[in-house]
Motif scaffolding. Structure first.
Motif, PDB file in Angstrom:
ATOM      1  N   SER A 151      23.723  25.131  18.753  1.00 48.85           N
ATOM      2  CA  SER A 151      23.477  24.192  17.651  1.00 48.85           C
ATOM      3  C   SER A 151      22.997  22.828  18.138  1.00 48.85           C
ATOM      4  N   VAL A 152      22.049  22.807  19.087  1.00 47.54           N
ATOM      5  CA  VAL A 152      21.578  21.522  19.602  1.00 47.54           C
ATOM      6  C   VAL A 152      20.181  21.193  19.101  1.00 47.54           C
ATOM      7  N   THR A 153      19.239  22.123  19.210  1.00 45.91           N
ATOM      8  CA  THR A 153      17.876  21.904  18.737  1.00 45.91           C
ATOM      9  C   THR A 153      17.404  23.121  17.949  1.00 45.91           C
ATOM     10  N   LEU A 154      16.317  22.931  17.204  1.00 49.11           N
ATOM     11  CA  LEU A 154      15.729  24.003  16.405  1.00 49.11           C
ATOM     12  C   LEU A 154      14.235  24.107  16.712  1.00 49.11           C
ATOM     13  N   THR A 155      13.749  25.331  16.899  1.00 52.73           N
ATOM     14  CA  THR A 155      12.325  25.578  17.071  1.00 52.73           C
ATOM     15  C   THR A 155      11.849  26.509  15.963  1.00 52.73           C
ATOM     16  N   PRO A 156      11.002  26.036  15.057  1.00 52.61           N
ATOM     17  CA  PRO A 156      10.475  26.917  14.012  1.00 52.61           C
ATOM     18  C   PRO A 156       9.517  27.942  14.604  1.00 52.61           C
ATOM     19  N   ASP A 157       9.672  29.195  14.204  1.00 50.33           N
ATOM     20  CA  ASP A 157       8.741  30.266  14.564  1.00 50.33           C
ATOM     21  C   ASP A 157       8.446  30.310  16.061  1.00 50.33           C
ATOM     22  N   MET A 158       9.485  30.257  16.853  1.00 49.59           N
ATOM     23  CA  MET A 158       9.343  30.333  18.309  1.00 49.59           C
ATOM     24  C   MET A 158       8.768  31.684  18.711  1.00 49.59           C
ATOM     25  N   PRO A 159       7.827  31.736  19.652  1.00 49.40           N
ATOM     26  CA  PRO A 159       7.272  33.023  20.083  1.00 49.40           C
ATOM     27  C   PRO A 159       8.364  33.948  20.609  1.00 49.40           C
ATOM     28  N   GLY A 160       8.210  35.228  20.286  1.00 42.49           N
ATOM     29  CA  GLY A 160       9.142  36.210  20.796  1.00 42.49           C
ATOM     30  C   GLY A 160       9.986  36.892  19.746  1.00 42.49           C
TER      31      GLY A 160
END
Length: 586
Positions: A151-160
């Motif tokens: 629960s530290v950072t968020l990446t939208p639509d991260m590859p993979g």
């Protein structure tokens, strides 16, 4: 829905931000005061700790009190700003499976960030084989999606993850993330539904590629928004610690991914690195001083990250910068400076044959121990928390070394370090200018470094004029969170870099309630606020997703008085029905 309730602390003010927050799974409309710009339509996602105390009949005092801020159990949040100017809020606890195991065990289970109870730790070291299964940490692949704390950072639509049909949201409208990937400083990842914020899948980098077999990684990855490429490192602990700097590339159809190992670094000490930096041509892995004892073997023994970092500050242990070619791979240069510690990179960019690298630095790593919750809830003039300061490094003539010479560390130049009164943490910049030349950085700050509070204002630093007094927004008794800059659609990031707004979730210490604040980024003045009926925990990081489609028709309408004006036209899909709505601004 969680049964945990909000708890008012004995001391008033900001400390309520380090207490359990109430979950809100169904969207509620917040009270808006002021006027939100009509072009500001989209979603602010936030993540961070939301539970700090877990009721358990097996725990002393029938409560598992988590020790460190970074160990608070995860909570994801979403603020929707609609074309009509209303604001909707919802949230979801993301570690309920882990919370259940804490309840059953009556203590922290597995490896935590902060030190655990000494008696509990000693007991576990020698008698783990006799403990109930509740203390065993299952593999994310086998465990429930919420049996982890990420629960530290968020990446939208991260590859993979696009090809993982079971993880994709089926309810998201167009022009918003299909899914979110939550990250932390370990190799664990958690996929969230972008609509409900419900955990869908827990996994690891190793499941994306078996070569990514390190136990640690950076919570702050780097992302090239133009290519969709994702960069991070994987640190494998042991007698020969190895950093693997890697790149994930989406395939042409967008449904798959490919992984490239850009460099393997084996001559650096294993350290706790929360972030790294990138330019358009290079990745810069900075190994500052936060070294693990016994090559990291102390982590499973201590069951703690902070407890395994060498507390003795070594004035002779230089900070190291490894410069890696983004395209061809390989370490092309190595630099060093006197030691420091950092959590966050501010930004970096290429300049001539060198690199400009801005970090938010601390003089040493004592701040890690200042983030224990008992300390944060009881700050005083004698026991304050100092925030980091912006320091600009220049890595000159990156390609001047060849072959084996690239492994010899040259001195990096320190161009400036700002004063403590201009401190900055949780820094962000214009989203189009990450990895590129820029001027302004936004972050939290303390007007007086000795104040007994966590932070009391939001600042805008002019990185071209480090000695200038920063512009700031502050209200007495308010504690701001990470500021997120949102550019006005159609404005140029080159000559209108601060044309937009700054969003921050702010805690009112007097009322014990929070609000989403919208600031004019140019003047750092308040435009609007959306008030909540509960407190929002002092959390970590967020990301903005612009939903509206804007068209800037410049010099299109003549005025009666002569000259021309601009017309802003907005077409946006309603999230519920998909119907097209129209709005304009003259």
């Amino acid at each position: 829905m969680s049964s945990l309730k909000s708890r008012t602390p004995s001391n008033a003010g900001y400390a309520v931000g380090f207490e359990n927050a109430v979950e809100q799974r169904e969207p509620v409309t917040l009270r808006v005061k002021g006027e939100i710009p009509p072009w500001l339509t989209g979603r602010l996602y936030r993540t961070g700790p939301g539970t700090f105390r877990v009721p358990s009949k097996k725990a002393p005092g029938e409560m598992v009190n988590l020790a460190h801020w970074f160990d608070g159990l995860g909570m994801a949040h979403r603020f929707d700003i609609t074309p009509s100017g209303s604001v909707l809020y919802r949230s979801h606890h993301t570690s309920l499976g882990l919370q259940s195991r804490l309840e059953k065990a009556g203590a922290m289970v597995g490896v935590s960030f902060g030190d655990q109870d000494p008696c509990e730790t000693i007991f576990s070291k020698f008698f783990t084989m006799f403990r109930p299964g509740a203390t065993q940490v299952p593999s994310p692949r086998k465990g429930a999606p919420d049996d982890v704390n990420v629960s530290v950072t968020l990446t939208p639509d991260m590859p993979g993850f696009a090809s993982h049909a079971s993880t994709l949201s089926t309810t998201s409208p167009k022009n918003v993330p299909r899914y979110l990937v939550a990250k932390t400083d370990a190799d664990t990842l958690q996929v969230l539904d972008s609509e409900t914020l419900r955990p869908l899948h827990a996994t690891t980098y190793k499941e994306l590629d078996p070569r990514l077999d390190g136990q640690l990684s950076a919570a702050h990855s780097c992302r090239d928004k133009e290519t969709g490429e994702f960069f991070n490192y994987s640190l494998k602990l042991g007698p020969r610690p190895t950093y693997k700097v890697f790149r994930l590339r989406p395939t042409r159809n967008g449904e798959g991914h490919e992984c490239d190992i850009l460099a393997e670094i084996t001559d650096a000490p294993p350290a706790y690195l929360h972030s790294f930096a990138m330019t358009q041509n290079y990745v810069v892995l900075c190994v500052w001083q936060a070294d693990f004892t016994f090559f990291g073997a102390s982590i499973p023994f201590n069951r703690s990250i902070a407890g395994s970092i060498n507390k003795k500050w070594n004035s002779k242990r230089d900070a190291l910068f490894y410069v890696i070619d983004r395209k061809a791979g390989g370490v092309v240069a190595k630099f060093k400076t006197p030691p420091f510690f950092a959590f966050h990179a501010i930004n970096a960019y290429d300049r001539g044959t060198g690199i400009v690298l801005d970090l938010a630095i601390y003089d040493d790593h004592r701040v890690i121990d200042l983030f224990y919750l008992d300390t944060l809830r009881n700050l005083s003039a004698e026991n304050p928390v100092l925030l980091s300061r912006a320091r600009r490094f220049i890595l000159e003539d990156v390609l001047s070394s060849k072959g084996a010479q690239a492994k010899v560390a040259r001195d990096a130049k320190v161009e400036y370090t700002v004063s403590h009164t201009s401190s900055i943490d949780l820094p962000t910049v214009h989203p189009a200018l990450y990895h590129k030349p820029y001027r302004f950085a936004y972050g939290i700050n303390k007007s007086d470094p000795a104040l007994p509070t966590f932070a009391d204002r939001i600042v805008k630093l002019d990185m071209d004029s480090p000695g200038a007094e920063p512009k700031a927004w502050a209200v007495p008794g308010y504690t701001p969170g990470e500021p997120v800059f949102v550019p006005k659609p159609g404005s140029s990031p080159i000559d209108q870099e601060d044309d937009g707004v700054v969003l921050s979730v702010v805690l009112d210490g007097d009322s014990g309630k929070s609000m989403l604040v919208v600031l004019d980024a140019r003047e750092m003045t308040e435009l609007a606020r959306a008030e909540m009926d509960t407190h929002f925990p002092i959390s970590f990081h967020g990301v903005w997703a612009q939903q509206a489609k804007w068209l800037n028709v410049r010099n299109s309408l003549p005025l009666d008085s002569g000259g021309w004006t601009n017309v802003w036209i907005c077409f946006t899909e309603a999230p519920d029905t998909g119907t097209i709505k129209y709005c304009s601004s003259f």
